[in-house]
Design an enzyme around this catalytic site. Sequence first.
Site, PDB file in Angstrom:
ATOM      1  N   LYS A 175       0.827  -1.212   0.000  1.00  6.30           N
ATOM      2  CA  LYS A 175       0.000   0.000   0.000  1.00  6.30           C
ATOM      3  C   LYS A 175       0.858   1.258   0.000  1.00  6.30           C
ATOM      4  O   LYS A 175       0.511   2.258  -0.646  1.00  6.30           O
ATOM      5  CB  LYS A 175      -0.933  -0.019   1.219  1.00  6.30           C
ATOM      6  CG  LYS A 175      -1.780   1.236   1.389  1.00  6.30           C
ATOM      7  CD  LYS A 175      -2.685   1.508   0.195  1.00  6.30           C
ATOM      8  CE  LYS A 175      -3.613   2.686   0.493  1.00  6.30           C
ATOM      9  NZ  LYS A 175      -4.430   3.053  -0.685  1.00  6.30           N
ATOM     10  N   LYS A 244       1.147  11.820   5.491  1.00  8.01           N
ATOM     11  CA  LYS A 244       1.551  10.768   6.430  1.00  8.01           C
ATOM     12  C   LYS A 244       2.083   9.557   5.685  1.00  8.01           C
ATOM     13  O   LYS A 244       3.113   8.974   6.032  1.00  8.01           O
ATOM     14  CB  LYS A 244       0.352  10.405   7.308  1.00  8.01           C
ATOM     15  CG  LYS A 244       0.548   9.225   8.243  1.00  8.01           C
ATOM     16  CD  LYS A 244       0.012   7.917   7.649  1.00  8.01           C
ATOM     17  CE  LYS A 244      -1.486   7.957   7.421  1.00  8.01           C
ATOM     18  NZ  LYS A 244      -2.001   6.656   6.875  1.00  8.01           N
TER      19      LYS A 244
END
Length: 307
Positions: A175, A244
């Site tokens: 991911k 992030k």
Amino acid sequence: MTQKPVIGFIGVGFMGHGMAKNILKGGYELWILGNRNRAPVESLLSMGAKEAASPQDMASKCDIIHLCLSNSPQVEAVITGESGIIAGARKGMIVIDTTTADPTSTLAMAEKLSVVGAHMVDAPLGRTPKEAEEGMLDAMLGCDAALFDKVHPVIDCWAGTITRIGEVGTGHKMKLLMNFLGAAYAALYSEATVLGATVGISPHAFREVIAPSRLGSGFFGTFMQYVCDRDENAHKFSIENLSKDIRYVNAMATDAGVMNVMASAARHYFTHAEAIGKGGDFVPMLSDHIGNLNGMDLAAEVAKGKK
């Protein structure tokens, strides 16, 4: 689990609401735990979900618990906190973490869960809240083969594509690679759009040429839907969330000893946008930020070039 497992879901926001809804549609008993926004919680309760008092309470009732949170510190708090999952965990319980998380943290949480006989599956998501509501997300799983067989029927409720990448932690690594591309695309599309407008190529012309070409993509389509049509809901993923993720990418590269010039460059745009208070904006709005850095009102340029 010979009967249908009882499912828990912590984090029923943009993505989690649709996922939880589709678990209910799959005929599973569902316990949920939301955050400050009560709207998705009330929506799911009206469909038959039940509300847990805490992660510990949920763990005492559920066989499989989904997490759909913003970052690894939140995941760690939910799992290891005073009233966390571990405090109520039973042997054989499975935690499916769909958060885009730091793989180092994922492995640490998997170890802590194993101490109490529970298991971690990392199953981060691809696609958008629209596909979450439709039950057509992409899921990339990190777990052993036996756990994959156990969780597959539940994940099949909310995913259209399910791929086992490897052992625990590999789903989150995959991911991060995906979101590395997303962050880099966002920076690249923003720079190209602003450069084009500066030299006399309107954002509309840029989209018209690139979209049908080999360089077009789904990401390009929703990104430019905001740029050209000013549709703020075209791509509902915040700058602070992708910021992030690109930090996690850089940390993963550092740990692996890999030079990562592109990831480092993309990170700076996102960090700067956060620093000036734009972290809550959606990712395509990075184009406005890069326009401002170059003294350009991109919205005005779009209006000038509109046919």
